[in-house]
Structure formats: C-alpha cells, structure tokens
Design a protein around this motif. Structure first.
Motif, PDB file in Angstrom:
ATOM      1  N   THR A 197      22.149  28.020  51.647  1.00  0.00           N
ATOM      2  CA  THR A 197      21.955  28.765  52.894  1.00  0.00           C
ATOM      3  C   THR A 197      22.197  27.876  54.099  1.00  0.00           C
ATOM      4  N   ASP A 200      25.281  28.360  56.753  1.00  0.00           N
ATOM      5  CA  ASP A 200      25.025  28.481  58.191  1.00  0.00           C
ATOM      6  C   ASP A 200      25.828  27.449  58.972  1.00  0.00           C
ATOM      7  N   ARG A 240      25.678  35.952  60.723  1.00  0.00           N
ATOM      8  CA  ARG A 240      24.598  35.741  59.757  1.00  0.00           C
ATOM      9  C   ARG A 240      24.265  37.027  59.005  1.00  0.00           C
ATOM     10  N   THR A 241      24.289  38.152  59.690  1.00  0.00           N
ATOM     11  CA  THR A 241      24.000  39.423  59.031  1.00  0.00           C
ATOM     12  C   THR A 241      25.027  39.718  57.950  1.00  0.00           C
ATOM     13  N   ALA A 259      24.650  37.190  55.046  1.00  0.00           N
ATOM     14  CA  ALA A 259      23.455  37.457  54.245  1.00  0.00           C
ATOM     15  C   ALA A 259      23.699  38.611  53.282  1.00  0.00           C
ATOM     16  N   VAL A 310      18.587  38.389  55.858  1.00  0.00           N
ATOM     17  CA  VAL A 310      19.105  37.656  57.009  1.00  0.00           C
ATOM     18  C   VAL A 310      18.065  36.695  57.564  1.00  0.00           C
TER      19      VAL A 310
END
Length: 207
Positions: free
Chosen positions: A86, A90, A190-191, A194, A201
C-alpha cells in the motif's frame, strides 16, 4: 587530479545541450523550438550543436529519451522500495500526479503526445514511457496480491485502468486547475487504486 578525457568532455557537453533543449522546449513547445533558440540559450553556435546531434529531431529524441530514462529508474525505485504494498502503491501514485499544473515533466509529455502522432521516434519513446508506468503499477499490485495484502486478479488490467483514468484527469487538472485541484486528483487516484487492489480507500490514510 585526473584530467577529463575527450570522451568525457563530449558526454558533458551533450548533457548540457540536452538540458538546454529541455528548457527551451518547455518555454516554446516542441513544434516551435529551433536549433538557433537552443544555441542562443546557452551562448553556443548552431554548428556546435550539429557536431553532437546531426538534426533537430535527433536532439529532441535524445532529450526525451534521457528524461524517460531518469523517470523510469525512479519508478523502479519506488515500486521496489521498502514498506508495505500500500505504501509503495501510494508512492507510485504520488509520483505519477504532477506537483502543480506547471509540473515540467507533465508539460513535456503532454506536448510529446501530440508530436508522437507524426514522429515515429517520439511515438516509440511515448510507448516506452507508458509501458514503464504500467509495469510499475502492475508490479506493486501483483506483489501486494502475492503477499496477501491486496486482492487483484488482473494486475496488468488494473494498471491499465488506473493509468488511463489518471492520464485523463491530469490533462483536465493541467488545463483547468480551478475545476480540479491536486488534492481532489489524489483522492480520485487513491479511490481507483483501492478498488483495483481490493482494499478500503482508508488504507491510504496512514501512509
């Protein structure tokens, strides 16, 4: 102290010319940049530039490839770096998204997209750039799935969907910053990521 060799001096000069070319292209655009503009920007003759690069197209291509090499290497560092999947995902998303609407890298690549329609050499570089981004995203999604952190049955397809969405949003952000700001752009990224990774998220909140 060891003196620099003729080959090293030539490499240094080429690097200086590539950097000067990048700056002029960012000011004038690929289509309107001339050898004379680049020569004037660093106070050298056009003949010196032609000594290292036979044509303007060769110089432009070399500049774009040098930029591609730098960004591809950085992408690999981010995709293979420390931390959870993760965290790595990111970092890749944040690197993808321009720092501002005047982000030099994105302005250069948006300009190059247009040129790629007519110039095969530039088209090839743009394909390599796109492939580098897709590979980095797919690599992180695949690693996270193998580690049990993500649930992603098709990392390559997920990478294509994230990449395509971000390209469109970034063009919108660059052209219309009052309509879409960077914070909202990151939220969208990010949405989407995810959903593709099969995580909430909110997982990005702590990275």
């Amino acid at each position: 102290m060891r003196s620099t060799t003729r080959a090293e001096q030539a490499d240094q000069r080429r690097a200086e010319l590539l950097e000067a070319t990048r700056k002029v292209v960012l000011e004038r655009g690929l289509a309107h940049t001339r050898i004379a503009d680049i020569a004037k920007s660093i106070n050298v003759s056009g003949g010196l530039i032609h000594y290292h690069f036979a044509t303007k197209d060769e110089l432009i291509t070399a500049m774009l490839r040098a930029t591609l090499d730098i960004e591809s290497a950085r992408l690999q560092e981010l995709a293979e770096g420390p931390g959870t999947a993760t965290e790595r995902l990111d970092r890749v998303l944040r690197y993808y998204i321009p720092e501002s609407r005047s982000d030099q890298s994105w302005l250069l690549w948006i300009d190059a997209w247009n040129t790629a329609l007519r110039e095969p050499a530039v088209n090839e570089i743009m394909l390599e750039l796109e492939t580098a981004w897709l590979d980095a995203l797919a690599q992180v999604l695949s690693a996270g799935t193998q580690a049990g952190e993500f649930t992603c049955d098709d990392p390559a397809g997920a990478a294509e969907r994230i990449d395509a969405m971000l390209d469109g949003l970034i063009i919108r952000y660059t052209l219309h910053p009052t309509v879409l700001n960077r914070s909202r752009l990151l939220t969208h990224a990010r949405t989407a990521a995810a959903r593709e990774a099969g995580i909430p998220v909110e997982a990005f909140a702590g990275v």
